[in-house]
Design an enzyme around this catalytic site. Structure first.
Site, short mmCIF file in Angstrom:
data_model
loop_
_atom_site.label_atom_id
_atom_site.label_comp_id
_atom_site.label_asym_id
_atom_site.label_seq_id
_atom_site.Cartn_x
_atom_site.Cartn_y
_atom_site.Cartn_z
N ALA A 1 0.85 -1.18 0.00
CA ALA A 1 0.00 0.00 0.00
C ALA A 1 0.89 1.24 0.00
O ALA A 1 2.11 1.14 0.16
CB ALA A 1 -0.92 0.01 1.22
N LYS A 2 0.29 2.40 -0.18
CA LYS A 2 1.04 3.66 -0.09
C LYS A 2 0.07 4.81 0.12
O LYS A 2 -1.06 4.77 -0.39
CB LYS A 2 1.85 3.91 -1.37
CG LYS A 2 3.06 4.79 -1.16
CD LYS A 2 4.17 4.03 -0.45
CE LYS A 2 5.42 4.87 -0.33
NZ LYS A 2 6.55 4.10 0.24
#
Length: 392
Positions: free
Chosen positions: A73-74
């Site tokens: 994720a980011k």
């Protein structure tokens, strides 16, 4: 690979600025990826970084280890971190993202943000921790949290262990490539773009290995000395954004334009600052034999094709800068304790093995290191999904 599992675009009700969260994949219901803040940050950028995190997690999968890789994720916020309202914007973003942080997104510092700042904002929003979503997966949450807290309290020669492990991993990847090519460390020259957390630590470890750092770049420009820079003096003269106080320069150090790092005479070029730093025009100026991606996505794909065609090897970010993320989980899950020497030894061993595996695969497949890293990750992702599942 599949499309991202989830993309969120948030608009701040006070400033109109936007923030983003992309969850590329879940493993056991949890994902991992830092939060960056920079002017011009986009959803596409964050999506690319989230996909990279999926691969970094998969590349560090060890069936015998306690650390089980998470999904990728980011997060990203479109704002200059030096803006007077940046911190308040960060707090509002985290309040909006609180349900995700509580449930399935573990995060931490990235470009433009320090872990101390993230931790302060997390506390202000009422969250327990930026990585609390992983706590249900731990055998002993209390002991695990104590290990990580103790590890973050360690300093080595004036720099926090959490800031050093990533650069240790970058340096080890570079050294593994030199060893495979039979190139001695002494006499090998290095240029580093960015002297923040990752760039500064990388410069320290490469200098201590015997390489010569001949140029570094920060927001004010490039500092160069063909005879070698005093890395420790420059690190001591940095501010919180990695900008060097020019009063610390020695008589032989020269101040050059900001883009001079591209054409500096060096064997290793380490972009350790922003994404998209090297485009098709920039690559023409590069004379280095290796580009070591300490930053995320610093070389545009079209530029990498041209570099590869003229014999420049790009060591990709998905391997090179993956040690920071892995160190968090090695420590939290209990593969290593809160000890600097143990952390550096484990990082060096893991990063060297992964880099060598990537380079062997690239040679065998007749492809680039990046393609080889992606192939290794693609082999591992179905194994991880089969063993641990996406949501359970």
């Amino acid at each position: 690979m599949t499309a991202p599992l989830m993309s969120v675009t948030w608009t701040d009700h006070l400033t109109g600025r936007q923030g983003f969260l992309v969850v590329d994949r879940l493993v056991r219901g949890v994902s991992s990826g830092g939060l960056r803040m920079r002017a011009g940050c986009t959803l596409d950028e964050v999506a690319g970084l989230a996909r990279g995190m999926t691969m970094k997690e998969a590349l560090h999968y060890n069936p015998e280890g306690r650390y089980v890789p998470l999904g990728g994720a980011k997060g990203g916020i479109d704002c200059d971190p030096r803006d007077p309202g940046a911190y308040e914007l960060l707090v509002r973003y985290l309040r909006a993202m609180k349900p995700y942080v509580e449930s399935f997104w573990t995060t931490g510092e990235d470009l433009g943000l320090t872990q101390d700042l993230v931790d302060r904002a997390v506390a202000e929003t009422g969250l327990v921790s930026s990585v609390q979503a992983v706590y249900p997966l731990l055998d002993d949450e209390t002991a695990a949290r104590r290990r990580l807290t103790d590890a973050f309290a360690i300093e080595v020669d004036g720099i926090g262990l959490d800031e050093l492990v990533g650069g240790c991993g970058v340096a080890e990847s570079a050294l593994a490539a030199l060893d495979r090519a039979g190139v001695p460390y002494t006499g090998t020259r290095v240029t580093v773009q960015g002297l923040g957390t990752m760039g500064g630590a990388t410069a320290r470890f490469l200098a201590r290995a015997g390489l010569t750092v001949v140029a570094v770049a920060d927001i004010k420009g490039t500092i160069a000395n063909p005879a070698g820079l005093d890395v420790e003096a420059l690190l001591a003269a940095r501010d919180g954004y990695g900008t060097v106080d020019r009063a610390a320069l020695r008589p032989g150090d020269r101040e050059l334009p900001g883009d001079a790092w591209l054409s500096a005479e060096a064997e290793l070029l380490v972009p350790a600052a922003v994404s998209y730093a090297i485009d098709t025009t920039d690559q023409e100026r590069i004379t280095a034999r290796w580009i070591v991606e300490a930053a995320n996505m610093p070389v545009l794909p079209e530029a990498e094709e041209l570099l590869t065609a003229r014999g420049v090897t790009v060591l990709p970010d998905v391997v090179v800068n993956s040690a920071t993320n892995a160190w968090w989980w090695w420590t939290l899950f209990g593969d290593i304790g809160p000890d600097a020497e143990e952390a550096f030894a484990h990082t060096r061993r893991s990063m060297r093995a992964l880099t060598e595996q990537m380079l062997v695969r690239a040679e065998a497949d007749g492809t680039t290191p990046r393609a080889a890293a992606h192939a290794i990750a693609a082999d591992r992702l179905p194994v991880i999904a089969e063993r641990f599942g996406w949501y359970r």
